[in-house]
Scaffold this motif. Structure first.
Motif, PDB file in Angstrom:
ATOM      1  N   THR A  54       0.820  -1.207   0.000  1.00  0.00           N
ATOM      2  CA  THR A  54       0.000   0.000   0.000  1.00  0.00           C
ATOM      3  C   THR A  54       0.856   1.260   0.000  1.00  0.00           C
ATOM      4  OG1 THR A  54      -0.120  -0.095   2.407  1.00  0.00           O
ATOM      5  CG2 THR A  54      -1.920  -1.120   1.176  1.00  0.00           C
ATOM      6  N   ASP A  55       2.143   1.108   0.119  1.00  0.00           N
ATOM      7  CA  ASP A  55       3.072   2.231   0.136  1.00  0.00           C
ATOM      8  C   ASP A  55       2.973   3.006  -1.179  1.00  0.00           C
ATOM      9  OD1 ASP A  55       5.848   3.485  -0.298  1.00  0.00           O
ATOM     10  OD2 ASP A  55       5.914   2.840   1.793  1.00  0.00           O
ATOM     11  N   PRO A  56       3.123   4.340  -1.155  1.00  0.00           N
ATOM     12  CA  PRO A  56       3.051   5.123  -2.395  1.00  0.00           C
ATOM     13  C   PRO A  56       4.139   4.744  -3.414  1.00  0.00           C
ATOM     14  CG  PRO A  56       3.244   6.574  -0.480  1.00  0.00           C
ATOM     15  CD  PRO A  56       3.268   5.174   0.018  1.00  0.00           C
ATOM     16  N   PHE A  57       5.150   4.017  -2.970  1.00  0.00           N
ATOM     17  CA  PHE A  57       6.223   3.551  -3.841  1.00  0.00           C
ATOM     18  C   PHE A  57       5.693   2.609  -4.922  1.00  0.00           C
ATOM     19  CE2 PHE A  57       9.761   0.475  -4.560  1.00  0.00           C
ATOM     20  CZ  PHE A  57      10.662   1.352  -5.129  1.00  0.00           C
ATOM     21  N   ASN A  58       4.548   1.966  -4.665  1.00  0.00           N
ATOM     22  CA  ASN A  58       3.912   1.035  -5.597  1.00  0.00           C
ATOM     23  C   ASN A  58       4.869  -0.094  -5.979  1.00  0.00           C
ATOM     24  OD1 ASN A  58       2.024  -0.153  -7.176  1.00  0.00           O
ATOM     25  ND2 ASN A  58       1.644   1.633  -8.465  1.00  0.00           N
ATOM     26  N   VAL A  59       5.253  -0.864  -4.996  1.00  0.00           N
ATOM     27  CA  VAL A  59       6.279  -1.890  -5.154  1.00  0.00           C
ATOM     28  C   VAL A  59       5.908  -2.964  -6.175  1.00  0.00           C
ATOM     29  CG1 VAL A  59       5.505  -3.324  -3.225  1.00  0.00           C
ATOM     30  CG2 VAL A  59       7.872  -3.379  -3.904  1.00  0.00           C
ATOM     31  N   VAL A  60       4.658  -3.370  -6.235  1.00  0.00           N
ATOM     32  CA  VAL A  60       4.249  -4.422  -7.166  1.00  0.00           C
ATOM     33  C   VAL A  60       4.478  -3.964  -8.598  1.00  0.00           C
ATOM     34  CG1 VAL A  60       2.287  -5.779  -8.012  1.00  0.00           C
ATOM     35  CG2 VAL A  60       2.604  -5.434  -5.563  1.00  0.00           C
ATOM     36  N   ARG A  61       4.088  -2.760  -8.894  1.00  0.00           N
ATOM     37  CA  ARG A  61       4.266  -2.219 -10.247  1.00  0.00           C
ATOM     38  C   ARG A  61       5.751  -2.096 -10.599  1.00  0.00           C
ATOM     39  NH1 ARG A  61       0.652   1.742 -13.337  1.00  0.00           N
ATOM     40  NH2 ARG A  61       2.004   2.356 -15.042  1.00  0.00           N
ATOM     41  N   ARG A  62       6.563  -1.729  -9.640  1.00  0.00           N
ATOM     42  CA  ARG A  62       8.002  -1.585  -9.899  1.00  0.00           C
ATOM     43  C   ARG A  62       8.681  -2.942 -10.091  1.00  0.00           C
ATOM     44  NH1 ARG A  62      10.066   3.707  -8.982  1.00  0.00           N
ATOM     45  NH2 ARG A  62       8.443   5.032  -8.125  1.00  0.00           N
ATOM     46  N   ILE A  63       8.200  -3.964  -9.393  1.00  0.00           N
ATOM     47  CA  ILE A  63       8.769  -5.306  -9.582  1.00  0.00           C
ATOM     48  C   ILE A  63       8.461  -5.816 -10.988  1.00  0.00           C
ATOM     49  CG2 ILE A  63       8.558  -7.730  -8.896  1.00  0.00           C
ATOM     50  CD1 ILE A  63       8.211  -6.687  -6.012  1.00  0.00           C
ATOM     51  N   PHE A  64       7.218  -5.663 -11.412  1.00  0.00           N
ATOM     52  CA  PHE A  64       6.841  -6.109 -12.749  1.00  0.00           C
ATOM     53  C   PHE A  64       7.492  -5.255 -13.837  1.00  0.00           C
ATOM     54  CE2 PHE A  64       3.047  -8.132 -10.736  1.00  0.00           C
ATOM     55  CZ  PHE A  64       3.326  -9.413 -11.161  1.00  0.00           C
ATOM     56  N   GLY A  65       7.577  -3.958 -13.606  1.00  0.00           N
ATOM     57  CA  GLY A  65       8.084  -3.049 -14.624  1.00  0.00           C
ATOM     58  C   GLY A  65       6.975  -2.682 -15.595  1.00  0.00           C
ATOM     59  N   SER A  66       7.288  -1.771 -16.499  1.00  0.00           N
ATOM     60  CA  SER A  66       6.316  -1.335 -17.487  1.00  0.00           C
ATOM     61  C   SER A  66       5.945  -2.501 -18.391  1.00  0.00           C
ATOM     62  CB  SER A  66       6.911  -0.194 -18.317  1.00  0.00           C
ATOM     63  OG  SER A  66       6.021   0.163 -19.342  1.00  0.00           O
TER      64      SER A  66
END
Length: 124
Positions: A54-66
């Motif tokens: 839930t962190d604003p860092f959005n870790v799930v999106r960053r792990i997957f990448g664009s």
């Protein structure tokens, strides 16, 4: 227990399995050999992320990448490798209740060979 849609299908299956003629034609059923392509032993590990999803860092999106580019880049280098993001916040729903796993967010890595496993571990 096997059920059939109608008596004709049942009769046809019975005749085929017992090598009996069906309306004058002889149909033989040969056994189908299936080769198990899955490795007998799979090397696996879990990397716990340690950042709240839930962190604003959005870790799930960053792990997957664009468009999944980060995961695709790893798998492109080691095709035998499988990566799965599981746990709270992963978005993957599993089981009969179709719910996220209660585990902390983690990346599962698995490979059929030790070489692929070690290459994958080095990249994650």
């Amino acid at each position: 227990l096997v059920s059939f849609a109608n008596p004709v299908a049942s009769f046809f299956a019975f005749c085929c399995l017992n090598n009996q003629p069906v309306d004058g034609a002889r149909i033989l059923v040969s056994p189908v050999l299936r080769v198990n392509k899955r490795p007998k032993h799979k090397h696996t590990c879990k990397y716990f992320i340690g950042i709240e999803p839930t962190d604003p860092f959005n870790v799930v999106r960053r792990i997957f990448g664009s468009k999944g580019s980060n995961m695709k880049a790893i798998v492109a280098r080691v095709p035998e490798l499988k990566l799965r993001l599981r746990g709270q916040g992963s978005g993957f729903r599993e089981g009969p209740a179709f719910e996220e796993s209660p585990d902390l967010l983690h990346l599962c890595l698995s490979a059929g060979s030790k070489v692929a496993y070690e290459q994958g571990c080095a990249m994650t």
